[in-house]
Motif scaffolding. Structure first.
Motif, mmCIF file in Angstrom:
data_model
loop_
_atom_site.group_PDB
_atom_site.id
_atom_site.type_symbol
_atom_site.label_atom_id
_atom_site.label_comp_id
_atom_site.label_asym_id
_atom_site.label_seq_id
_atom_site.Cartn_x
_atom_site.Cartn_y
_atom_site.Cartn_z
ATOM 1 N N ILE A 529 0.867 -1.021 -0.002
ATOM 2 C CA ILE A 529 0.036 -0.055 0.072
ATOM 3 C C ILE A 529 0.965 1.249 -0.153
ATOM 4 O O ILE A 529 1.931 1.478 0.845
ATOM 5 C CB ILE A 529 -0.900 0.029 1.181
ATOM 6 C CG1 ILE A 529 -1.539 -1.456 1.600
ATOM 7 C CG2 ILE A 529 -1.836 1.127 1.310
ATOM 8 C CD1 ILE A 529 -2.548 -1.783 0.453
ATOM 9 N N LYS A 530 0.316 2.213 -0.700
ATOM 10 C CA LYS A 530 1.203 3.607 -0.696
ATOM 11 C C LYS A 530 0.376 4.694 -0.720
ATOM 12 O O LYS A 530 -0.654 4.653 -1.429
ATOM 13 C CB LYS A 530 1.936 3.578 -2.133
ATOM 14 C CG LYS A 530 3.182 2.462 -2.283
ATOM 15 C CD LYS A 530 4.196 2.789 -1.336
ATOM 16 C CE LYS A 530 5.418 1.549 -1.642
ATOM 17 N NZ LYS A 530 6.057 1.765 -2.939
ATOM 18 N N ALA A 531 0.533 5.623 0.089
ATOM 19 C CA ALA A 531 -0.013 6.906 0.098
ATOM 20 C C ALA A 531 0.914 8.004 -0.670
ATOM 21 O O ALA A 531 1.750 8.236 -0.225
ATOM 22 C CB ALA A 531 -0.329 7.382 1.259
ATOM 23 N N ARG A 532 0.339 8.349 -1.877
ATOM 24 C CA ARG A 532 0.926 9.526 -2.654
ATOM 25 C C ARG A 532 0.358 10.937 -2.363
ATOM 26 O O ARG A 532 -0.720 11.085 -2.753
ATOM 27 C CB ARG A 532 0.836 9.230 -4.083
ATOM 28 C CG ARG A 532 1.910 10.007 -4.941
ATOM 29 C CD ARG A 532 1.812 9.431 -6.334
ATOM 30 N NE ARG A 532 2.598 8.248 -6.487
ATOM 31 C CZ ARG A 532 2.393 7.445 -7.449
ATOM 32 N NH1 ARG A 532 1.685 7.786 -8.481
ATOM 33 N NH2 ARG A 532 3.087 6.403 -7.406
ATOM 34 N N PHE A 544 4.786 12.970 7.866
ATOM 35 C CA PHE A 544 3.292 12.640 7.704
ATOM 36 C C PHE A 544 3.152 11.153 7.749
ATOM 37 O O PHE A 544 3.907 10.447 7.291
ATOM 38 C CB PHE A 544 3.248 13.159 6.020
ATOM 39 C CG PHE A 544 3.242 14.624 5.752
ATOM 40 C CD1 PHE A 544 1.842 15.331 5.838
ATOM 41 C CD2 PHE A 544 4.382 15.347 5.842
ATOM 42 C CE1 PHE A 544 2.017 16.763 6.001
ATOM 43 C CE2 PHE A 544 4.193 16.843 5.473
ATOM 44 C CZ PHE A 544 2.956 17.601 5.752
ATOM 45 N N THR A 545 2.146 10.954 8.410
ATOM 46 C CA THR A 545 1.915 9.549 8.799
ATOM 47 C C THR A 545 0.458 9.099 7.693
ATOM 48 O O THR A 545 -0.282 10.035 7.572
ATOM 49 C CB THR A 545 1.334 9.158 10.028
ATOM 50 O OG1 THR A 545 0.110 10.135 10.448
ATOM 51 C CG2 THR A 545 2.522 9.695 10.917
ATOM 52 N N ALA A 546 0.321 7.841 7.494
ATOM 53 C CA ALA A 546 -1.000 7.447 6.881
ATOM 54 C C ALA A 546 -1.468 6.127 7.468
ATOM 55 O O ALA A 546 -0.389 5.218 7.740
ATOM 56 C CB ALA A 546 -0.909 7.536 5.374
ATOM 57 N N ASP A 590 5.049 4.730 2.526
ATOM 58 C CA ASP A 590 5.148 3.170 2.371
ATOM 59 C C ASP A 590 4.393 2.857 3.412
ATOM 60 O O ASP A 590 4.685 2.897 4.714
ATOM 61 C CB ASP A 590 6.449 2.570 2.349
ATOM 62 C CG ASP A 590 6.414 1.147 2.250
ATOM 63 O OD1 ASP A 590 5.462 0.507 2.262
ATOM 64 O OD2 ASP A 590 7.721 0.468 1.786
ATOM 65 N N LEU A 591 2.995 2.172 3.279
ATOM 66 C CA LEU A 591 2.302 1.483 4.452
ATOM 67 C C LEU A 591 2.422 0.166 4.422
ATOM 68 O O LEU A 591 1.737 -0.581 5.312
ATOM 69 C CB LEU A 591 0.808 1.713 4.133
ATOM 70 C CG LEU A 591 0.247 3.140 4.528
ATOM 71 C CD1 LEU A 591 0.765 4.055 3.864
ATOM 72 C CD2 LEU A 591 -1.395 3.250 4.782
ATOM 73 N N TRP A 592 3.635 -0.638 3.909
ATOM 74 C CA TRP A 592 3.932 -1.853 3.811
ATOM 75 C C TRP A 592 2.837 -2.628 3.163
ATOM 76 O O TRP A 592 2.129 -2.089 2.228
ATOM 77 C CB TRP A 592 4.132 -2.474 5.431
ATOM 78 C CG TRP A 592 5.691 -1.796 5.849
ATOM 79 C CD1 TRP A 592 6.209 -0.964 5.330
ATOM 80 C CD2 TRP A 592 6.073 -2.303 6.967
ATOM 81 N NE1 TRP A 592 7.376 -0.694 5.853
ATOM 82 C CE2 TRP A 592 7.417 -1.580 7.140
ATOM 83 C CE3 TRP A 592 6.006 -3.175 7.998
ATOM 84 C CZ2 TRP A 592 8.318 -1.882 8.233
ATOM 85 C CZ3 TRP A 592 6.671 -3.226 9.043
ATOM 86 C CH2 TRP A 592 7.901 -2.638 9.171
#
Length: 650
Positions: A529-532, A544-546, A590-592
Motif C-alpha cells: 500500500i502506498k499513499a501519494r 506525515f503519517t497514513a 510506504d504503508l507496507w
C-alpha cells in the motif's frame, strides 16, 4: 534408533470385557531406572484414515490421558473405536507408537504409521499397555568457541540418543542459549542442536552493537561458528538454522556470508533491512520498539549510541541490509510472518528479493507463509481487538518445520517443495462467516497479480475513484510535538498490538480522515500500500503519517497497516533535505502490505496526520501542515486490488 528398541518394554494384554466402552490402562516408565514418569500425555487415534493424506500431516487424536505420579493412565474408549494406534506425547523423551516403535517428534504423523512394526491395538475389549521412554537429549554440554579476533562465544551443544552423526540446527540468540525444551523437540526428530549467545550477550564476551558481528563484515561470528560445527564428529556435514525475531535476524544476516554446510534456514518474524524495517521506518525513529527493546534487554550505552548516531542510511546500515548482498545467498529459506507483525515487510521482501535475485541454491527455492498474526502470535485466534476464524491458526502441514528441515537436511520426500511457494491468509469481516475473506490462499509468486488502483482524497472527507474536479482544495491541521496523536495498536511490540479501533484517534483535530461510501460489493486488497500525498508545512521538516482502516457497519475503524515519512527524506534516506516552508511537495508514504477483503457494507478509510506516538518519535517542529486534494495536486492512496477470478483459494 534400533538401539532404542532393545530397551522398550511395551506389551498388550487382553482383559475381561466390560459392558459398554472398553478401558485402556497403562503406565509409562523411565528407561534404565524403571521409575514411573508423571505428566506424560498418552493418546489414541483411529485406524480409519482419510482418503487423502500428506505424509507430514498430524494424525487426529481421539482421546488423551495424562500419567499420574505413578506413571499410570486410563482411557475409556467408545464402541466405535474397535482398534486404534496408541502413542506417547512427551515433550522431553523419544516417543513411542503401539508396536514398540519409536517415532520422531511430539505428535505422530501419517508417515509414522508406515514404520516397521507399528501395530494397531485391539480395543474391542479392555487392554493394557506399557511404555518405557528414554530422554530425547542424550548429552548436553557447554563449549566456548573462539572467534578469529579471540572473542569467545558461549555455546551449548545438545545431542540426541546414540553415537551417530546428525544434521545440526544452529540457534544464535541475544536472549540466552539455554533452550533445553526447544532442543528436546529437535533431538526427538534426530537433530543435534547448537545454541549460542551472540557476541556481548549473557555469557559470551565482547560488545554487542546492533548485530554488526553476526553479518558479513569484519567479524563473521555466525560463519565461524558454522565452520566449528562442521569439524565436530557429531555433525554429518549439514547445518540448518532456526528461530524468530532477533534470532531470525541473526539467520538472515548469516545468509549472505554463506558458510560451508549451510543447507537451509527457517526464519520467523524478522527483518532483513534493519534501517527501514526495524529502526528508522520512513526515516522516523521507531521509539517504542527500539527504546523498549534496549531497556528490556539492558544493552550497553555504546550499543544505544551506535543506533542513534546513524539516523541516515549509511555504511553502518548497509552492513545490516541483506538486499545489499542478495547474490551471495546460497541457502533455501522458509519465511514466516504476520500481517500485524513489526517486521511484516521484512518477511515479504526477504522472500521476494531472494527468490528472484538470490545466488545458486537460493534463487527459486524460497517459501513464504504469512497469516493474520501479531509478533509471534501464531497460536491465537485473537489478534488485537479482532477474533479470526479457527482456520487462521494453521495453513496445514506446510507449517510443520520438520517438513522443511527433513527435506533439506535428511533428503526426505516431505512434499514441501511440490507445494506452492506462497501461503497467505486473506483477512475479511470477522463478524460474517459468509465473507469471501478469512481464507488461506496460495501463489507461486509474491506479490500476487493485482491492479494498482488509486483512490483520491477529497476535501469533504471522501475517498473516491475519480480525481477531485476542483482546481483548489487543501486540508490543514496544527501539529504540536507536545501533543502528538497517540498510537493505538498496529505493528508494535511493547504496547497494544494488532487491529484496533481508531475512532478515538480519528476524532482529533490533527487527524484527517477520508472514507469511501459503503461498498456495494466486496473488494480484495492484497499487496503493498502506498499513499501519494501533496503536502506543505510551515516548518523546515515535518512527518506525515497514513493509516489504512477497515470501517465496519457499526462504525469501528479497524487498523490494518500504517506508515510514516519524515519529509526531509522524501528523495533519499541517505541525505536529508529541508523543506521550504509553504512549498508543495509530492511525497510517498510506504504503508507496507496487507491482504483483506473489504466486505459489502464496509468502508475503506485512510487517515492522515503528522504523528503516531510513541510508535514513532515525535517530530520536534511545531507546524501547520497541509494535505492538498485538488485536480492539480491529487493526493491518493494506491491499493493493489485483486479481481475475484485471480485469487486461488487453498
Amino acid at each position: 534408533m534400533k538401539k532404542c528398541l532393545l530397551i522398550l518394554l511395551a506389551f498388550s494384554v487382553a482383559l475381561p470385557a466390560v459392558s459398554g466402552a472398553a478401558v485402556l490402562k497403562g503406565r509409562v516408565l523411565a528407561a534404565g531406572s524403571g521409575r514411573p514418569v508423571a505428566k506424560i500425555q498418552v493418546g489414541i487415534a483411529s485406524t480409519q484414515l482419510p482418503s487423502k493424506i500428506k505424509p507430514y500431516g498430524k494424525i487426529p487424536v481421539r482421546k488423551i490421558a495424562v500419567t499420574d505420579k505413578n506413571g499410570e493412565f486410563l482411557i475409556e474408549t467408545d464402541q466405535s473405536c474397535k482398534d486404534a494406534f496408541v502413542f506417547t506425547q512427551s515433550l522431553s523423551h523419544i516417543n513411542r507408537l503401539s508396536g514398540n516403535v519409536p517415532f520422531c517428534g511430539r505428535e505422530p504423523r501419517y508417515r509414522d504409521l508406515e514404520l516397521d512394526g507399528v501395530d494397531a491395538l485391539d480395543l474391542s475389549q479392555d487392554a493394557e499397555i506399557e511404555f518405557v521412554l528414554e530422554p530425547a537429549i542424550r548429552s548436553q554440554r557447554t563449549v566456548r568457541i573462539a572467534m578469529s579476533d579471540s572473542t569467545v562465544l558461549y555455546s551449548i551443544v545438545y545431542l540426541p540418543p546414540g553415537n551417530d552423526s546428525w544434521p545440526v540446527l544452529l540457534w544464535r540468540t541475544p536472549y540466552g542459549a539455554s533452550i533445553r525444551d526447544f532442543a528436546a523437540e529437535f533431538c526427538q526428530n534426530g537433530y543435534a542442536v547448537v545454541a549460542q549467545d551472540i557476541r556481548g550477550r549473557y555469557f559470551s564476551k565482547g560488545l554487542w552493537v546492533m548485530f554488526r558481528d553476526d553479518a558479513w563484515g569484519e567479524n563473521k561470528d555466525g560463519y565461524e561458528t558454522a565452520e566449528w560445527i562442521l569439524k565436530q564428529e557429531w555433525c554429518n556435514g549439514k547445518i540448518g538454522t532456526f528461530g524468530g525475531s532477533a534470532v531470525g535476524i541473526t539467520q538472515l544476516l548469516l545468509a549472505p556470508a554463506a558458510p560451508p554446510g549451510l543447507a537451509c534456514q527457517h526464519v520467523l518474524f524478522a527483518g532483513q533491512d534493519l534501517y527501514n524495517q526495524m529502526v528508522y521506518q520512513g526515516g522516523a525513529f521507531r521509539k517504542s520498539l527500539i527504546e523498549g527493546w534496549f531497556k528490556q534487554q539492558k544493552f550497553k550505552p555504546e550499543a544505544v549510541d551506535a543506533v542513534k548516531g546513524h539516523p541516515c542510511y549509511d555504511e553502518f546500515w548497509k552492513g545490516l541490509n541483506v538486499n545489499e548482498k542478495l547474490g551471495s545467498i546460497r541457502a533455501p529459506i522458509l519465511h514466516i510472518g504476520g500481517w500485524f507483525d513489526l517486521f511484516t515487510q521484512g518477511q515479504l521482501d526477504s522472500f521476494s528479493n531472494i527468490q528472484a535475485s538470490g545466488g545458486e541454491g537460493a534463487k527459486g527455492r524460497q517459501k513464504l507463509i504469512i497469516g493474520p498474526w501479531v509478533h509471534y502470535a501464531i497460536g491465537s485466534r485473537k489478534q488485537g481487538e479482532l477474533v479470526f476464524p479457527a482456520n487462521s491458526l494453521d495453513p496445514g502441514p506446510v507449517m510443520d518445520q520438520f517438513c522443511w528441515f527433513d527435506y533439506w537436511l535428511k533428503g526426505a520426500d516431505t512434499g514441501i517443495m511440490k507445494d506452492p511457494a506462497v501461503y497467505y491468509y486473506v483477512m475479511g469481516d470477522v463478524d460474517d462467516n459468509k465473507t469471501p475473506g478469512n481464507k488461506w490462499r496460495t501463489s507461486d509468486t509474491w506479490p500476487v497479480p493485482a491492479k494498482a488502483t488509486k483512490l483520491y482524497l477529497n476535501r469533504d472527507g471522501i475517498l473516491a475513484i475519480d480525481k477531485p474536479d476542483k482546481n483548489s482544495g487543501v486540508d490543514t491541521f496544527f501539529y504540536s510535538p507536545s501533543d502528538p496523536a497517540p498510537t493505538k495498536g498496529g505493528q508494535e511490540l511493547y504496547q497494544a498490538m494488532g487491529p484496533m479501533d481508531q475512532r478515538s484517534v480519528e476524532r482529533r483535530q490533527d487527524v484527517l480522515t477520508y472514507s469511501t461510501p459503503a461498498l456495494k460489493e466486496p473488494v480484495e486488497v492484497t499487496g503493498r500500500i502506498k499513499a501519494r500525498l501533496f503536502v506543505s508545512s510551515t516548518a523546515t521538516d515535518a512527518d506525515f503519517t497514513a493509516k489504512l482502516c477497515d470501517v465496519y457497519p457499526d462504525g469501528r475503524s479497524m487498523l490494518l497497516t500504517d506508515g510514516i515519512l519524515s519529509a526531509k527524506y522524501r528523495n533519499s534516506f541517505e541525505k536529508p533535505e529541508p523543506l521550504e516552508p509553504g512549498k508543495v511537495y509530492e511525497i510517498e508514504i510506504d504503508l507496507w502490505s496487507t491482504s483483506i477483503v473489504f466486505n459489502k457494507g464496509h468502508k475503506i478509510r485512510v487517515a492522515v496526520s503528522s504523528s503516531n506516538f510513541p510508535r514513532f518519535e515525535a517530530n520536534p517542529n511545531t507546524a501547520v501542515n497541509s494535505v492538498y486534494c485538488s485536480s492539480g495536486n491529487p493526493s491518493c492512496v494506491i491499493l493493489p486490488v485483486v479481481p475475484p477470478a485471480k485469487a486461488k483459494t487453498k
